[in-house]
Design a protein around this motif. Structure first.
Motif, PDB file in Angstrom:
ATOM      1  N   LEU A 292      -6.824  12.436  -5.761  1.00 42.80           N
ATOM      2  CA  LEU A 292      -7.264  11.651  -6.909  1.00 42.80           C
ATOM      3  C   LEU A 292      -8.413  12.378  -7.594  1.00 42.80           C
ATOM      4  O   LEU A 292      -9.278  12.946  -6.928  1.00 42.80           O
ATOM      5  CB  LEU A 292      -7.723  10.260  -6.468  1.00 42.80           C
ATOM      6  N   VAL A 318     -11.682   7.600 -11.495  1.00 46.35           N
ATOM      7  CA  VAL A 318     -10.820   7.058 -10.437  1.00 46.35           C
ATOM      8  C   VAL A 318     -11.305   5.649 -10.115  1.00 46.35           C
ATOM      9  O   VAL A 318     -12.500   5.418  -9.917  1.00 46.35           O
ATOM     10  CB  VAL A 318     -10.874   7.934  -9.174  1.00 46.35           C
ATOM     11  N   THR A 319     -10.388   4.693 -10.055  1.00 54.50           N
ATOM     12  CA  THR A 319     -10.773   3.307  -9.790  1.00 54.50           C
ATOM     13  C   THR A 319     -10.542   2.951  -8.321  1.00 54.50           C
ATOM     14  O   THR A 319      -9.724   3.583  -7.631  1.00 54.50           O
ATOM     15  CB  THR A 319      -9.951   2.341 -10.658  1.00 54.50           C
ATOM     16  N   GLN A 321      -8.861   0.500  -7.289  1.00 56.69           N
ATOM     17  CA  GLN A 321      -7.448   0.150  -7.167  1.00 56.69           C
ATOM     18  C   GLN A 321      -6.587   1.396  -7.002  1.00 56.69           C
ATOM     19  O   GLN A 321      -5.570   1.371  -6.289  1.00 56.69           O
ATOM     20  CB  GLN A 321      -6.981  -0.645  -8.389  1.00 56.69           C
ATOM     21  N   ASP A 322      -6.973   2.505  -7.642  1.00 52.52           N
ATOM     22  CA  ASP A 322      -6.258   3.776  -7.439  1.00 52.52           C
ATOM     23  C   ASP A 322      -6.282   4.164  -5.965  1.00 52.52           C
ATOM     24  O   ASP A 322      -5.284   4.652  -5.417  1.00 52.52           O
ATOM     25  CB  ASP A 322      -6.898   4.900  -8.261  1.00 52.52           C
ATOM     26  N   SER A 325      -3.979   1.874  -3.919  1.00 48.73           N
ATOM     27  CA  SER A 325      -2.585   2.246  -4.178  1.00 48.73           C
ATOM     28  C   SER A 325      -2.223   3.532  -3.436  1.00 48.73           C
ATOM     29  O   SER A 325      -1.111   3.657  -2.896  1.00 48.73           O
ATOM     30  CB  SER A 325      -2.352   2.427  -5.680  1.00 48.73           C
ATOM     31  N   ALA A 326      -3.150   4.490  -3.395  1.00 49.67           N
ATOM     32  CA  ALA A 326      -2.888   5.747  -2.692  1.00 49.67           C
ATOM     33  C   ALA A 326      -2.758   5.520  -1.189  1.00 49.67           C
ATOM     34  O   ALA A 326      -1.892   6.117  -0.530  1.00 49.67           O
ATOM     35  CB  ALA A 326      -4.004   6.741  -2.983  1.00 49.67           C
ATOM     36  N   LYS A 329       0.603   4.068  -0.573  1.00 50.68           N
ATOM     37  CA  LYS A 329       1.625   5.106  -0.718  1.00 50.68           C
ATOM     38  C   LYS A 329       1.755   5.923   0.563  1.00 50.68           C
ATOM     39  O   LYS A 329       2.874   6.189   1.037  1.00 50.68           O
ATOM     40  CB  LYS A 329       1.290   6.025  -1.896  1.00 50.68           C
TER      41      LYS A 329
END
Length: 336
Positions: A292, A318-319, A321-322, A325-326, A329
């Motif tokens: 990220l 970069v948030t 939430q990012d 989500s990562a 994933k």
């Protein structure tokens, strides 16, 4: 054949040298790893290292000792007395291997190999090319191979550390995600407030979170942990930190030595990777990972300790939430 590997890099750089050290150990014994004080704790975690020779070179690191204080005569004497048959020099990024090679010649090491640019004269028996886009771990293996050291059959070339202790007493029972908010330079650090938000969001998503940090980062880890996470700031030595990382579902952190330690334990990494150093050379190696951060930002390739761009947009865009989500994933990929 008695071998010396010279790697004057920091904690993460020494971990990246691990696969090359194993390649040397496939054909040589004993193997000594010579490094500075910053790299010595990592050297003691590596398989196939029989001894660690700690010496702070006057040409390496952000604040090297003065040449007069480096006891060069003493380290030359120690290397000469050990009577090594061969030496592999793995110079840190941007550093010439020639000062170390001169020292080893003074210590009568008969065969020396390294990678680097420019003429080497008679200091190096093997002077391997060093492609600029080659990952540091892979480049170290290439240099070892040029000197005649190939990995054992079945060695996958990934980072490894020695077996780690059970750290359940530190982390508590059950799965968890590690968040490591610290970094060796401000240019590679995500905002503490963003880290704290990410911890809260991970907890809201049902994850237990463990926050790690060194003895000088306890205020940071306390802030990031809040009332939600297990705060291990200042509570782990390198070996126990490796145990905490090995048992984690995923690791979240910046471009730090601890991210490489997570990779060495086989843990997937969410890397908040500021582009001051190129990702193709320094990203987490050999494990599933998500990078990220804007790898084409204005600070890319500057090597800066402080982001030269106001607001640190390469990372601060970069948030939290990012990050969540990562993590999801990576966990989905692990379950597949």
């Amino acid at each position: 054949m008695k071998a010396l590997v010279v790697c004057g890099d920091d904690f993460g750089g020494v971990l990246l040298a691990g696969p090359a050290v194993r390649a040397v150990a496939a054909q040589a014994s004993p193997v000594t790893l010579m490094t500075g004080p910053r790299g010595a704790p990592a050297a003691r975690l590596l398989p196939d290292v029989d001894d660690v020779l700690v010496w702070e070179a006057p040409w390496e690191g952000a604040r090297p000792p003065a040449a007069a204080d480096a006891d060069t005569d003493g380290v030359v004497r120690r290397v000469r007395e050990a009577a090594y048959d061969v030496a592999l020099i793995l110079a840190p990024d941007g550093m010439s291997p020639l000062p170390a090679a001169l020292l080893l010649r003074m210590a009568h090491v008969p065969r020396i190999g390294a990678a680097g640019d420019g003429p080497a004269g008679t200091l190096l028996d093997v002077h391997a090319p060093r492609p600029r886009d080659r990952h540091e771990a892979r480049a170290a293996l290439d240099t070892a191979a040029a000197l005649g050291f190939l990995p054992r059959t079945g060695d996958d070339g990934r980072l490894r550390v020695l077996p780690t202790p059970d750290t359940t007493a530190l982390t508590g029972n059950g799965p968890y995600v590690v968040v490591h908010p610290g970094a060796g330079a401000a240019s590679r650090a995500w905002s503490p407030d963003r880290c704290a938000e990410a911890v809260a969001l991970l907890a809201d998503a049902g994850h237990r979170v463990v926050v790690t940090g060194g003895p000088d980062e306890t205020a940071l880890t306390r802030h990031v942990s809040g009332a939600t996470a297990v705060d291990l700031g200042g509570r782990t030595d390198p070996r126990h930190l490796a145990g905490v990382l090995r048992a984690a579902d995923a690791f979240v952190g910046g471009d730090t030595g601890v991210a490489h330690l997570a990779a060495a334990t086989g843990t997937p990494v969410v890397s908040l990777f500021a582009p001051v150093f190129p990702a193709e050379r320094w990203a987490p190696y050999g494990v599933p990972s998500v990078l990220l951060g804007d790898q084409k930002a204005a600070c890319a390739g500057t090597g800066a300790r402080h982001c030269p761009v106001p607001g640190h947009p390469c990372l601060n865009e970069v948030t939290p939430q990012d990050v969540v989500s990562a993590v999801h994933k990576l966990l989905r990929a692990d379950d597949a």
